[in-house]
Design a protein around this motif. Sequence first.
Motif, PDB file in Angstrom:
ATOM      1  N   LYS A   1      49.376   3.919  84.985  1.00  0.00           N
ATOM      2  CA  LYS A   1      50.802   4.247  85.072  1.00  0.00           C
ATOM      3  C   LYS A   1      51.375   4.680  83.725  1.00  0.00           C
ATOM      4  O   LYS A   1      52.291   5.495  83.670  1.00  0.00           O
ATOM      5  CB  LYS A   1      51.588   3.036  85.589  1.00  0.00           C
ATOM      6  N   ILE A   2      50.852   4.116  82.628  1.00  0.00           N
ATOM      7  CA  ILE A   2      51.518   4.328  81.343  1.00  0.00           C
ATOM      8  C   ILE A   2      50.681   5.089  80.321  1.00  0.00           C
ATOM      9  O   ILE A   2      51.195   5.429  79.249  1.00  0.00           O
ATOM     10  CB  ILE A   2      51.952   2.980  80.723  1.00  0.00           C
TER      11      ILE A   2
ATOM     12  N   SER B   1      51.899   8.148  78.352  1.00  0.00           N
ATOM     13  CA  SER B   1      52.996   7.958  77.396  1.00  0.00           C
ATOM     14  C   SER B   1      52.507   7.439  76.047  1.00  0.00           C
ATOM     15  O   SER B   1      53.292   7.338  75.097  1.00  0.00           O
ATOM     16  CB  SER B   1      54.024   6.970  77.962  1.00  0.00           C
TER      17      SER B   1
ATOM     18  N   VAL C   1      54.416   1.670  74.024  1.00  0.00           N
ATOM     19  CA  VAL C   1      55.343   2.593  74.691  1.00  0.00           C
ATOM     20  C   VAL C   1      56.789   2.111  74.590  1.00  0.00           C
ATOM     21  O   VAL C   1      57.712   2.824  74.981  1.00  0.00           O
ATOM     22  CB  VAL C   1      54.972   2.802  76.179  1.00  0.00           C
TER      23      VAL C   1
END
Length: 362
Positions: free
Chosen positions: A161-162, A165, A213
């Motif tokens: 998901k991250i 980033s 993040v």
Amino acid sequence: MAERETAEAVENAAPGVSSGVPDPERGANGTISSTPSASSSSSSSSSSSSSSTSTSSSTASNLVVVGNTLPKLSSAIVGQPITDENGKERQVYTPGYGWASLPGEAFSVRTGPDYARRKKKAPSKDALYECVAVDMFGFSRRPDFIADTLELPPMSPQLKKIHKSLTVPVNIIVNLQFPRKIVTNMFAKRNDGEGCLVFATWRIKESTALLCVKEDSEDIPASIRLLKKTFENADNDPGRNLFGTFKQIGRIVNIEEIDVPAILTPLLKFNGKPRLLRTIKFRRLGRQTVEILSGTFDCNYILRSAVINYKDAMGNFVLDLAWCLEGEGDDEQPEQVLGCFQLIRPEFSKVGVFPFAGTSAD
């Protein structure tokens, strides 16, 4: 027909090498998608002429599946005190072969404030990256960079998901290369020859990724700010900005068990001491993976000769190994271990030959 040819490819693959038909999930989330050496692609193309059905599988490059060469032990090896028949206390160590996880707290790092004056160190917080595999191979010529020939495990759902980033790598491949025999050539730009390759695969921890993040603020640890700054700068000029940045801590755990030759005893004063890496080389593959190339091929003559002359005894060593980024001021301290593991009696005779030529670092 295609099924049988795939099975034969698996059976004939070198130990630790995948069949050339990547798992769909791994290919999407874990595999480093780059072309390995020319030797592997030429062998694939020669076998693809048998039928149009088998072309797609045989031209897909074989990859080295990480974690298939050294077994992971359930716990690290530590000394157990005993008293011998002469009443003298000494340490004994359980047998074992492979590698084991270590906590970051096993290593002391710089801590502020005013480290330059106080020289205070304290146990690190837990490592920023998790060691997911350690592998070992032999080679007859230095392969240099190898990350584009590796198949890595898939990411966790949270990291998926991250990860886009992140400005820091999801994966770090620590690539250590040691000579067993140096081939010298007065016209060559570097040392080459037979050697041993040990590489660790690190995956960023979810806790580290979430901090990376997060918007920068005073509650972000200094180690996270240093991590982000290091890799953001390295992308701009990897040769200069990583020089003198990484420290390696190496500790022989079972030193009482090892008969160290007199010529090497002066080196024991550095046991467990951090060493700033001056010969490190760096490469980023896409957004997710960074490879750090180090070792003793290009170190000074004394250290290189010690490794070569004592190569056969390395199979008796239990080594605690850690890496961290050097924090130079209060704003970069306390330091924190980047990744660590224990290498347990790495016997060269038990490993196969690395199946790819690698990518030159020159």
